[in-house]
Design a protein around this motif. Structure first.
Motif, PDB file in Angstrom:
ATOM      1  N   HIS A 180       0.864  -1.176   0.000  1.00 20.88           N
ATOM      2  CA  HIS A 180       0.000   0.000   0.000  1.00 20.88           C
ATOM      3  C   HIS A 180       0.903   1.229   0.000  1.00 20.88           C
ATOM      4  CE1 HIS A 180      -2.674   3.116   1.676  1.00 20.88           C
ATOM      5  NE2 HIS A 180      -3.670   2.393   1.213  1.00 20.88           N
ATOM      6  N   LYS A 181       0.439   2.319  -0.581  1.00 21.66           N
ATOM      7  CA  LYS A 181       1.258   3.526  -0.694  1.00 21.66           C
ATOM      8  C   LYS A 181       1.774   4.020   0.652  1.00 21.66           C
ATOM      9  CE  LYS A 181      -0.474   5.269  -5.108  1.00 21.66           C
ATOM     10  NZ  LYS A 181      -0.987   3.946  -5.492  1.00 21.66           N
ATOM     11  N   ALA A 182       1.006   3.805   1.714  1.00 21.24           N
ATOM     12  CA  ALA A 182       1.445   4.249   3.034  1.00 21.24           C
ATOM     13  C   ALA A 182       2.756   3.590   3.448  1.00 21.24           C
ATOM     14  CB  ALA A 182       0.369   3.952   4.078  1.00 21.24           C
ATOM     15  N   LYS A 183       3.028   2.407   2.933  1.00 21.23           N
ATOM     16  CA  LYS A 183       4.220   1.655   3.331  1.00 21.23           C
ATOM     17  C   LYS A 183       5.465   2.059   2.551  1.00 21.23           C
ATOM     18  CE  LYS A 183       1.811  -0.685   6.293  1.00 21.23           C
ATOM     19  NZ  LYS A 183       1.970  -0.458   7.744  1.00 21.23           N
ATOM     20  N   ALA A 184       5.311   2.891   1.521  1.00 25.76           N
ATOM     21  CA  ALA A 184       6.444   3.466   0.776  1.00 25.76           C
ATOM     22  C   ALA A 184       7.383   2.409   0.203  1.00 25.76           C
ATOM     23  CB  ALA A 184       7.223   4.440   1.664  1.00 25.76           C
ATOM     24  N   LEU A 185       6.837   1.317  -0.252  1.00 23.78           N
ATOM     25  CA  LEU A 185       7.680   0.285  -0.857  1.00 23.78           C
ATOM     26  C   LEU A 185       8.221   0.734  -2.212  1.00 23.78           C
ATOM     27  CD1 LEU A 185       5.510  -2.749   0.224  1.00 23.78           C
ATOM     28  CD2 LEU A 185       7.762  -2.115   1.125  1.00 23.78           C
ATOM     29  N   ASP A 186       7.575   1.714  -2.826  1.00 21.19           N
ATOM     30  CA  ASP A 186       8.136   2.296  -4.041  1.00 21.19           C
ATOM     31  C   ASP A 186       9.458   2.999  -3.739  1.00 21.19           C
ATOM     32  OD1 ASP A 186       6.473   4.091  -2.526  1.00 21.19           O
ATOM     33  OD2 ASP A 186       6.574   5.539  -4.157  1.00 21.19           O
ATOM     34  N   VAL A 187       9.529   3.680  -2.604  1.00 14.79           N
ATOM     35  CA  VAL A 187      10.775   4.320  -2.185  1.00 14.79           C
ATOM     36  C   VAL A 187      11.851   3.262  -1.946  1.00 14.79           C
ATOM     37  CG1 VAL A 187      11.868   5.710  -0.373  1.00 14.79           C
ATOM     38  CG2 VAL A 187       9.573   6.290  -1.180  1.00 14.79           C
ATOM     39  N   LEU A 188      11.471   2.162  -1.309  1.00 12.79           N
ATOM     40  CA  LEU A 188      12.432   1.095  -1.041  1.00 12.79           C
ATOM     41  C   LEU A 188      12.969   0.485  -2.334  1.00 12.79           C
ATOM     42  CD1 LEU A 188      13.975  -0.837   0.751  1.00 12.79           C
ATOM     43  CD2 LEU A 188      11.879  -2.194   1.009  1.00 12.79           C
ATOM     44  N   SER A 241      17.704 -13.039   6.791  1.00 10.90           N
ATOM     45  CA  SER A 241      18.023 -11.743   6.189  1.00 10.90           C
ATOM     46  C   SER A 241      19.216 -11.076   6.871  1.00 10.90           C
ATOM     47  CB  SER A 241      16.798 -10.825   6.271  1.00 10.90           C
ATOM     48  OG  SER A 241      15.673 -11.446   5.687  1.00 10.90           O
ATOM     49  N   ASP A 242      19.846 -10.174   6.150  1.00 10.10           N
ATOM     50  CA  ASP A 242      20.965  -9.392   6.687  1.00 10.10           C
ATOM     51  C   ASP A 242      20.515  -8.039   7.215  1.00 10.10           C
ATOM     52  OD1 ASP A 242      23.151 -11.224   5.863  1.00 10.10           O
ATOM     53  OD2 ASP A 242      22.442 -10.723   3.849  1.00 10.10           O
ATOM     54  N   LEU A 243      19.330  -7.608   6.797  1.00 11.78           N
ATOM     55  CA  LEU A 243      18.881  -6.256   7.116  1.00 11.78           C
ATOM     56  C   LEU A 243      17.365  -6.198   7.021  1.00 11.78           C
ATOM     57  CD1 LEU A 243      19.506  -3.156   7.425  1.00 11.78           C
ATOM     58  CD2 LEU A 243      19.636  -3.076   4.930  1.00 11.78           C
ATOM     59  N   CYS A 244      16.728  -5.489   7.951  1.00 12.76           N
ATOM     60  CA  CYS A 244      15.293  -5.221   7.878  1.00 12.76           C
ATOM     61  C   CYS A 244      15.102  -3.742   7.550  1.00 12.76           C
ATOM     62  CB  CYS A 244      14.618  -5.552   9.210  1.00 12.76           C
ATOM     63  SG  CYS A 244      12.821  -5.310   9.216  1.00 12.76           S
ATOM     64  N   VAL A 245      14.270  -3.471   6.552  1.00  8.85           N
ATOM     65  CA  VAL A 245      14.029  -2.089   6.122  1.00  8.85           C
ATOM     66  C   VAL A 245      12.539  -1.781   6.258  1.00  8.85           C
ATOM     67  CG1 VAL A 245      14.396  -0.369   4.335  1.00  8.85           C
ATOM     68  CG2 VAL A 245      15.906  -2.353   4.459  1.00  8.85           C
ATOM     69  N   PHE A 246      12.242  -0.613   6.855  1.00  2.72           N
ATOM     70  CA  PHE A 246      10.865  -0.237   7.184  1.00  2.72           C
ATOM     71  C   PHE A 246      10.632   1.195   6.704  1.00  2.72           C
ATOM     72  CE2 PHE A 246       7.661   0.144  10.888  1.00  2.72           C
ATOM     73  CZ  PHE A 246       6.659  -0.466  10.146  1.00  2.72           C
ATOM     74  N   PRO A 247      10.273   1.385   5.415  1.00  3.48           N
ATOM     75  CA  PRO A 247      10.296   2.719   4.819  1.00  3.48           C
ATOM     76  C   PRO A 247       9.000   3.526   4.887  1.00  3.48           C
ATOM     77  CG  PRO A 247       9.895   1.085   3.123  1.00  3.48           C
ATOM     78  CD  PRO A 247      10.005   0.325   4.420  1.00  3.48           C
ATOM     79  N   SER A 248       8.058   3.139   5.735  1.00  2.88           N
ATOM     80  CA  SER A 248       6.696   3.686   5.694  1.00  2.88           C
ATOM     81  C   SER A 248       6.627   5.208   5.707  1.00  2.88           C
ATOM     82  CB  SER A 248       5.879   3.155   6.877  1.00  2.88           C
ATOM     83  OG  SER A 248       5.672   1.776   6.767  1.00  2.88           O
ATOM     84  N   ILE A 287      17.797   5.955  10.898  1.00  2.00           N
ATOM     85  CA  ILE A 287      16.510   6.536  10.531  1.00  2.00           C
ATOM     86  C   ILE A 287      16.710   7.529   9.390  1.00  2.00           C
ATOM     87  CG2 ILE A 287      14.509   7.832  11.334  1.00  2.00           C
ATOM     88  CD1 ILE A 287      15.121   6.887  14.164  1.00  2.00           C
ATOM     89  N   ALA A 288      15.981   7.304   8.304  1.00  2.00           N
ATOM     90  CA  ALA A 288      16.034   8.187   7.137  1.00  2.00           C
ATOM     91  C   ALA A 288      14.789   9.068   7.103  1.00  2.00           C
ATOM     92  CB  ALA A 288      16.112   7.360   5.854  1.00  2.00           C
ATOM     93  N   PRO A 289      14.882  10.252   6.505  1.00  2.00           N
ATOM     94  CA  PRO A 289      13.669  11.058   6.320  1.00  2.00           C
ATOM     95  C   PRO A 289      12.641  10.315   5.462  1.00  2.00           C
ATOM     96  CG  PRO A 289      15.649  12.367   5.922  1.00  2.00           C
ATOM     97  CD  PRO A 289      16.087  10.939   6.014  1.00  2.00           C
ATOM     98  N   ILE A 290      11.388  10.613   5.663  1.00  2.00           N
ATOM     99  CA  ILE A 290      10.319  10.011   4.864  1.00  2.00           C
ATOM    100  C   ILE A 290      10.484  10.404   3.396  1.00  2.00           C
ATOM    101  CG2 ILE A 290       7.814  10.006   4.472  1.00  2.00           C
ATOM    102  CD1 ILE A 290       7.497  10.482   7.501  1.00  2.00           C
ATOM    103  N   ASP A 291      10.285   9.419   2.510  1.00  2.00           N
ATOM    104  CA  ASP A 291      10.321   9.644   1.054  1.00  2.00           C
ATOM    105  C   ASP A 291      11.702  10.039   0.534  1.00  2.00           C
ATOM    106  OD1 ASP A 291       7.824   8.939   0.051  1.00  2.00           O
ATOM    107  OD2 ASP A 291       6.923  10.856   0.585  1.00  2.00           O
ATOM    108  N   ASP A 292      12.744   9.759   1.278  1.00  6.57           N
ATOM    109  CA  ASP A 292      14.098  10.124   0.875  1.00  6.57           C
ATOM    110  C   ASP A 292      14.796   8.889   0.302  1.00  6.57           C
ATOM    111  OD1 ASP A 292      16.734  10.916   0.602  1.00  6.57           O
ATOM    112  OD2 ASP A 292      16.856  11.902   2.550  1.00  6.57           O
ATOM    113  N   VAL A 293      14.739   8.733  -1.013  1.00  4.91           N
ATOM    114  CA  VAL A 293      15.327   7.566  -1.667  1.00  4.91           C
ATOM    115  C   VAL A 293      16.829   7.492  -1.410  1.00  4.91           C
ATOM    116  CG1 VAL A 293      15.805   6.484  -3.889  1.00  4.91           C
ATOM    117  CG2 VAL A 293      13.546   7.448  -3.440  1.00  4.91           C
ATOM    118  N   ASP A 294      17.529   8.601  -1.634  1.00  2.33           N
ATOM    119  CA  ASP A 294      18.982   8.610  -1.451  1.00  2.33           C
ATOM    120  C   ASP A 294      19.359   8.364   0.011  1.00  2.33           C
ATOM    121  OD1 ASP A 294      19.502   9.071  -4.140  1.00  2.33           O
ATOM    122  OD2 ASP A 294      19.470  11.252  -3.908  1.00  2.33           O
ATOM    123  N   GLY A 295      18.593   8.965   0.936  1.00  4.48           N
ATOM    124  CA  GLY A 295      18.879   8.774   2.358  1.00  4.48           C
ATOM    125  C   GLY A 295      18.686   7.330   2.790  1.00  4.48           C
TER     126      GLY A 295
END
Length: 346
Positions: A180-188, A241-248, A287-295
């Motif tokens: 779902h868009k709220a989860k920002a998997l497109d950013v991931l 896994s080596d890493l858990c990513v939570f980009p919501s 912790i990265a800023p929301i919607d920050d692909v590069d971050g």
């Protein structure tokens, strides 16, 4: 006097609140509480309660005001079971659980409309900001409790990466959540494209699946991204896994944060409300800023390239679990609340 509690829940077959409804009900049973459930029945819930020895009744939980049967089922079971407290999960659960000779407590795992909980005597919120939300919405502060979620740790080995056609020696990131868009998997996905040789598992289902699959193809990373669908073996996935990513973009709680800590996996998360409250940047997570692909990509590379950093995040996350988010600690808070508010004690 023994404590008698009934939990109620509507909701979908899969989802965060729905999963924790089952997890907490079973944990109360393990803690010695006499607990029953009333729920919208799905096979996965029924099997969990049968295996865990939790009696339950089924109700349709259709949308009111058309559903007269669900309140009748709950009321009838409550007369027979005579609970001290009823804990209602999900907005519909709170709205359709009738008041009775018990303390009715609504549990909020998100910023739900408070009109769903107008029958409730008390509310329990899973983050401090949700407490603010309900108090500002007019619910009496003295009748609101803050109790976080605990992670569920399954007794299962790491899943074989070959199950999802993933190299054994590849760097592997895991994302858990609804598509779902709220989860920002497109950013991931866009961030993964900036981390060469990183493989990505996405465990979840939802309306954006086709769009996300197409995006992975457009980015040229489809060969190292796996869409796993909804999974019930989260522990096995985390251990592989080596890493858990939570980009919501939007996340009122963030159970994934404590799940990563509990399984000894370093965490990179976006600064949405729940994770930003739970995690401490450069201490137990990055912790990265929301919607920050590069971050997001930068922080993923940092963890994957430094064993020392990964070890620090894991160790500090483990301390947080022991001190604040273990099953025993959280269930103990629920039992204390039930003892406080049950009729004759409040």
């Amino acid at each position: 006097m023994s404590l008698r509690v009934m939990t109620t829940a509507a909701g979908a077959e899969f989802g965060g609140s729905e999963t924790f409804f089952v997890s907490l009900t079973l944990a109360l049973k393990r803690a010695g509480v006499d607990v029953h459930a009333a729920m919208k029945a799905f096979p996965i819930r029924e099997e969990a309660f049968r295996t865990g020895g939790v009696p339950y009744v089924s109700a349709p939980f259709f949308y009111p005001p058309l559903d007269f049967w669900t309140p009748h089922v709950i009321r009838k079971h409550a007369r027979e079971f005579r609970p001290d407290c009823v804990l209602a999960f999900t907005g519909r659960g709170g709205h359709m659980t009738p008041p009775g000779d018990y303390a009715l407590i609504g549990r909020l795992g998100g910023y739900y409309r408070l009109e769903y909980y107008k029958r409730c005597n008390y509310l329990v919120c899973i983050t401090p900001d949700l407490v603010r939300h309900v108090v500002e919405g007019g619910f009496p502060k003295e009748r609101v409790f803050f109790i976080p979620n605990f992670p569920v740790i399954q007794d299962a080995p790491a899943i074989d990466r070959a199950t999802f056609d993933t190299p054994k020696d590849a760097k592997l990131a895991l994302a858990l959540g609804r598509l779902h868009k709220a989860k920002a998997l497109d950013v991931l996905l866009k961030a993964t494209a900036k981390v060469p040789d990183l493989w990505l598992w996405i465990a979840g289902e939802g309306p954006d699946r086709e769009e996300l699959v197409q995006l992975s193809k457009d980015l040229g990373i489809h060969n190292r991204v796996r869409f796993l669908g909804w999974r019930t073996d989260r522990s096995a996935l985390l251990r592989a896994s080596d890493l858990c990513v939570f980009p919501s973009r939007y996340e009122p709680n963030g159970t994934v944060v404590v799940e990563a800590w509990a399984h000894g996996i370093p965490l990179v998360t976006a600064a949405s409300a729940g994770p930003a409250w739970i995690a401490r940047d450069n201490d137990d997570a990055l912790i990265a800023p929301i919607d920050d692909v590069d971050g997001l990509a930068e922080r993923m590379r940092a963890v994957l390239s430094s064993k020392e950093l990964a070890a620090k995040l894991i160790a500090n996350g483990h301390k947080r679990i022991e001190q604040e988010f273990s099953e025993n600690a959280v269930v103990g808070q629920y039992i204390k609340m039930f003892e406080t508010v049950r009729p004759g004690k409040a």
